[in-house]
Design a protein around this motif. Sequence first.
Motif, PDB file in Angstrom:
ATOM      1  N   PHE A 111      67.893  29.051  31.797  1.00  0.00           N
ATOM      2  CA  PHE A 111      67.700  29.891  32.985  1.00  0.00           C
ATOM      3  C   PHE A 111      67.366  29.039  34.191  1.00  0.00           C
ATOM      4  O   PHE A 111      66.934  27.904  34.066  1.00  0.00           O
ATOM      5  CB  PHE A 111      66.611  30.940  32.757  1.00  0.00           C
ATOM      6  N   PRO A 113      64.958  28.984  37.529  1.00  0.00           N
ATOM      7  CA  PRO A 113      63.695  29.653  37.849  1.00  0.00           C
ATOM      8  C   PRO A 113      63.742  30.493  39.116  1.00  0.00           C
ATOM      9  O   PRO A 113      63.251  30.096  40.166  1.00  0.00           O
ATOM     10  CB  PRO A 113      62.702  28.501  37.976  1.00  0.00           C
ATOM     11  N   GLU A 137      64.247  30.037  22.552  1.00  0.00           N
ATOM     12  CA  GLU A 137      63.548  29.136  23.465  1.00  0.00           C
ATOM     13  C   GLU A 137      64.240  29.255  24.814  1.00  0.00           C
ATOM     14  O   GLU A 137      65.443  29.019  24.907  1.00  0.00           O
ATOM     15  CB  GLU A 137      63.678  27.718  22.922  1.00  0.00           C
ATOM     16  N   VAL A 138      63.506  29.675  25.831  1.00  0.00           N
ATOM     17  CA  VAL A 138      64.139  29.750  27.149  1.00  0.00           C
ATOM     18  C   VAL A 138      63.887  28.440  27.877  1.00  0.00           C
ATOM     19  O   VAL A 138      62.757  27.979  27.969  1.00  0.00           O
ATOM     20  CB  VAL A 138      63.638  30.948  27.983  1.00  0.00           C
ATOM     21  N   VAL A 139      64.957  27.808  28.337  1.00  0.00           N
ATOM     22  CA  VAL A 139      64.846  26.465  28.893  1.00  0.00           C
ATOM     23  C   VAL A 139      65.172  26.476  30.385  1.00  0.00           C
ATOM     24  O   VAL A 139      66.255  26.902  30.793  1.00  0.00           O
ATOM     25  CB  VAL A 139      65.804  25.496  28.176  1.00  0.00           C
ATOM     26  N   LYS A 140      64.230  25.987  31.157  1.00  0.00           N
ATOM     27  CA  LYS A 140      64.434  25.917  32.597  1.00  0.00           C
ATOM     28  C   LYS A 140      65.473  24.840  32.888  1.00  0.00           C
ATOM     29  O   LYS A 140      65.451  23.773  32.284  1.00  0.00           O
ATOM     30  CB  LYS A 140      63.115  25.562  33.260  1.00  0.00           C
ATOM     31  N   THR A 141      66.377  25.137  33.790  1.00  0.00           N
ATOM     32  CA  THR A 141      67.487  24.220  34.016  1.00  0.00           C
ATOM     33  C   THR A 141      67.579  23.864  35.494  1.00  0.00           C
ATOM     34  O   THR A 141      67.251  24.672  36.354  1.00  0.00           O
ATOM     35  CB  THR A 141      68.786  24.874  33.525  1.00  0.00           C
ATOM     36  N   ALA A 142      68.066  22.652  35.742  1.00  0.00           N
ATOM     37  CA  ALA A 142      67.949  22.086  37.087  1.00  0.00           C
ATOM     38  C   ALA A 142      68.956  22.595  38.105  1.00  0.00           C
ATOM     39  O   ALA A 142      68.812  22.323  39.285  1.00  0.00           O
ATOM     40  CB  ALA A 142      68.016  20.567  37.004  1.00  0.00           C
ATOM     41  N   VAL A 146      74.572  22.349  36.162  1.00  0.00           N
ATOM     42  CA  VAL A 146      74.013  21.857  34.904  1.00  0.00           C
ATOM     43  C   VAL A 146      74.004  22.972  33.867  1.00  0.00           C
ATOM     44  O   VAL A 146      74.313  22.761  32.692  1.00  0.00           O
ATOM     45  CB  VAL A 146      72.595  21.295  35.122  1.00  0.00           C
ATOM     46  N   ALA A 341      53.808  27.982  35.222  1.00  0.00           N
ATOM     47  CA  ALA A 341      54.652  26.781  35.336  1.00  0.00           C
ATOM     48  C   ALA A 341      55.745  26.745  34.285  1.00  0.00           C
ATOM     49  O   ALA A 341      56.823  26.215  34.511  1.00  0.00           O
ATOM     50  CB  ALA A 341      53.782  25.546  35.214  1.00  0.00           C
ATOM     51  N   ASN A 342      55.478  27.324  33.128  1.00  0.00           N
ATOM     52  CA  ASN A 342      56.450  27.324  32.043  1.00  0.00           C
ATOM     53  C   ASN A 342      57.707  28.109  32.427  1.00  0.00           C
ATOM     54  O   ASN A 342      58.791  27.829  31.946  1.00  0.00           O
ATOM     55  CB  ASN A 342      55.804  27.955  30.821  1.00  0.00           C
ATOM     56  N   TYR A 343      57.555  29.088  33.299  1.00  0.00           N
ATOM     57  CA  TYR A 343      58.702  29.916  33.652  1.00  0.00           C
ATOM     58  C   TYR A 343      59.114  29.682  35.101  1.00  0.00           C
ATOM     59  O   TYR A 343      59.646  28.639  35.416  1.00  0.00           O
ATOM     60  CB  TYR A 343      58.407  31.378  33.309  1.00  0.00           C
ATOM     61  N   ILE A 344      58.832  30.637  36.006  1.00  0.00           N
ATOM     62  CA  ILE A 344      59.352  30.440  37.360  1.00  0.00           C
ATOM     63  C   ILE A 344      58.541  29.396  38.133  1.00  0.00           C
ATOM     64  O   ILE A 344      59.065  28.695  38.975  1.00  0.00           O
ATOM     65  CB  ILE A 344      59.416  31.785  38.114  1.00  0.00           C
ATOM     66  N   ASN A 345      57.263  29.278  37.832  1.00  0.00           N
ATOM     67  CA  ASN A 345      56.417  28.303  38.519  1.00  0.00           C
ATOM     68  C   ASN A 345      56.324  28.617  40.005  1.00  0.00           C
ATOM     69  O   ASN A 345      56.768  27.857  40.851  1.00  0.00           O
ATOM     70  CB  ASN A 345      56.956  26.884  38.308  1.00  0.00           C
TER      71      ASN A 345
END
Lengths: 460, 279
Positions: A111, A113, A137-142, A146, A341-345
């Motif tokens: 995802f 953020p 597992e939801v993974v924050k992506t750059a 990407v 911070a783990n999600y949208i931060n």
Amino acid sequence: MSTFDNPFDPDRNLRAGCACGQHRSAAEHEQAALALRCQPAESEEKRYEGVVASAVMRAMFPQDMARRAFLKSVGASTALAALSQCFPLKTATEVFAQAGAPEKKDLKVGFIPITCATPIIMAAPMGFYSKHGLNVEVVKTAGWAVIRDKTINKEYDAAHMLAPMPIAISLGLGANAIPFAVPAIENINGQGIVLATKHKDKRDPKDWKGLKFAIPFDYSMHNYLLRYYLAEHGLDPDTDVQLRSVPPPEMVANLRADNIDGFLAPDNICQRAIYDGVGFMHLLSKEIWDGHPCCSFAASREFITTAPNSFAALTRAIVDATAYASKAENRKQIAEAIAPANYINAPVTVLEQVLTGTYADGLGGVKTDAKRVDFDPFPWQSFAVWMLTQMKRWGQIKGDVDYKAVAEQVYLATDTKKLMTEMGLSPPATAYKSFAVMGKNFDPAKPEDYLASFKIKKGA
Amino acid sequence: MTSSLRLRAGLVSIALLAAFLGIWHLATRSAGTTTTMSPEYAKLMGLTATQGKSAMPGPLDVGAKLWEHLRRPFYDNGPNDKGLGIQLAYSIARVGTGYLLAVLVAIPLGFLIGMSPLLSKALDPFIQVLKPISPLAWMPLALYTIKDSSVSAIFVIFICSIWPMLLNTVFGVASVRKEWINVARTLEVGTVRRAFTVILPAAAPTILTGMRISIGIAWLVIVAAEMLVGGTGIGYFVWNEWNNLSITNVIIAILLIGVVGMLLDQILARFTRMVTFPE
């Protein structure tokens, strides 16, 4: 007869014009069902219970009249109690909710953020994935490119994408052509045009000639909506203004640095610019097209065919989360769940303003619009057709397009409809609807006419 | 005399630091409430907008936040939120792997090229073309072909740290004094033995210099690579905090990147001193 009206209601009209008995004619019923779209029941468990109990009740009393007589004599709650005596309703409900066992339980979902990803993100901390038997597992992506590459690489099983991205990938625009599919729309509305505070007197887009605007990605609703809005006001987005592809956090920084004049971005970035005192909300994207899709939940065809049950469980979890997020009373809780911070931060205040719709506009006023961002998972194929018209309008697609074929290949309305029905929701009967963008009607059956009606477009 | 010089230099350093922190502090002080706004509106706004707080954090903010990070460097709140210690460990591990692979390839290859004028001439055009490519330019290609983001990051480290090592090894090996090789030859020392007992010790300082340059570049690149691919590492941390527009955390990350880079460089500098010999 619909599966989801209440068979425990002894006063239900059995003979009226339409199936559910609440409308005078079948056509009117259809209309109402369309309007209802996917109204979730008050609790997911109750909904499943209802579906299972209905099925059992109907099986025991196939005759409507006999069922009515029974209910009249003992009452609905006694009937339900009696039913659960001889039939393990609870077990059946659990079995039903899980459907086919997922082939692959440990999944990775990427995802970006932003608040558009709300259902994907919140489904992790709030347990929607685990409820459907998945360990996600939801993974924050750059960035969008990407996320595209990592999904193509199979590092992610499914991902948050901009609504037009799966279409672009499937068509091979900006990447190799790989068939992708969208089982659910992440969010509707949820973007806005923000201008630098110094432009607060320049509210008429006709005065925007020569300004610099930022958008997050080329294949995005942000791009199409901003172009649409500018073109409707007589500006050619390719020549009269400058459009730049800029990552959202840099939009705020560039706005502060006076490097751009405005942007069309996801709501939480808009609100962040206001929160930091560098811009104001010119308008919500909702005012351009109320109910427009924004982001989507997408997976490759390959994943869908190799792990159909995992995919179905994922879709169920997303639809469930979306239904939960669509309710105003849950929004505050969601804002808190996705802010860390783990999600949208992002600061909770910012997310709360976006999700509850009570927000500072950057000009000293507080505005309220509960539908500023909204959640409705149904992947209307007419949305895809509209996006294709815009891709063609701005020269991203050259030549002829089989609008319907592409829309139906990428936007999985039929599968989602089936899944939603199984879940006890009432999806719309068709996958096409017409809608209005800035007052102009779009008929999904005539995309070429729509395209021809624009004065400003890139010659294709 | 030297001790007094050291003392004076230390004092000047401290004075410079104090001046820097002082100016920083003064420059980022909040300017008091800017405009009058309704309390209801002000509640929805950030400190920059309500109190005229500078968008740039002051040294005290950074110090407080740094202390917070250093107190628990190894917490793990799921895939997207890990302590700074863990992030740094990820980055160092990636740099270490990529760098080690580069050492394994560059030094033997450099030896070979340095000892053989034919290979040296033949491979030179390739090296010259590949050397100036920005490591990050490899990133999209790596992601696309390797199809694994963490391996791609390691590959980028590998590809960027290989050239300085290779070229320095070639140079070091090729410029070993002819007399020494001739002496070895007259003593009838075999090629392999000559390589290990004469050429390697003679070229070692140059080779280590190349390795020192490489580790610097590798550490420069990992931050950018991780910003691009995301996931874990200090570069990802910077990106994540930038996404949150948290300049405080970005400054902290910059500080730590500098400190770790210095440590890596010092380790190799020590090795270089160990193999240096007076001529």
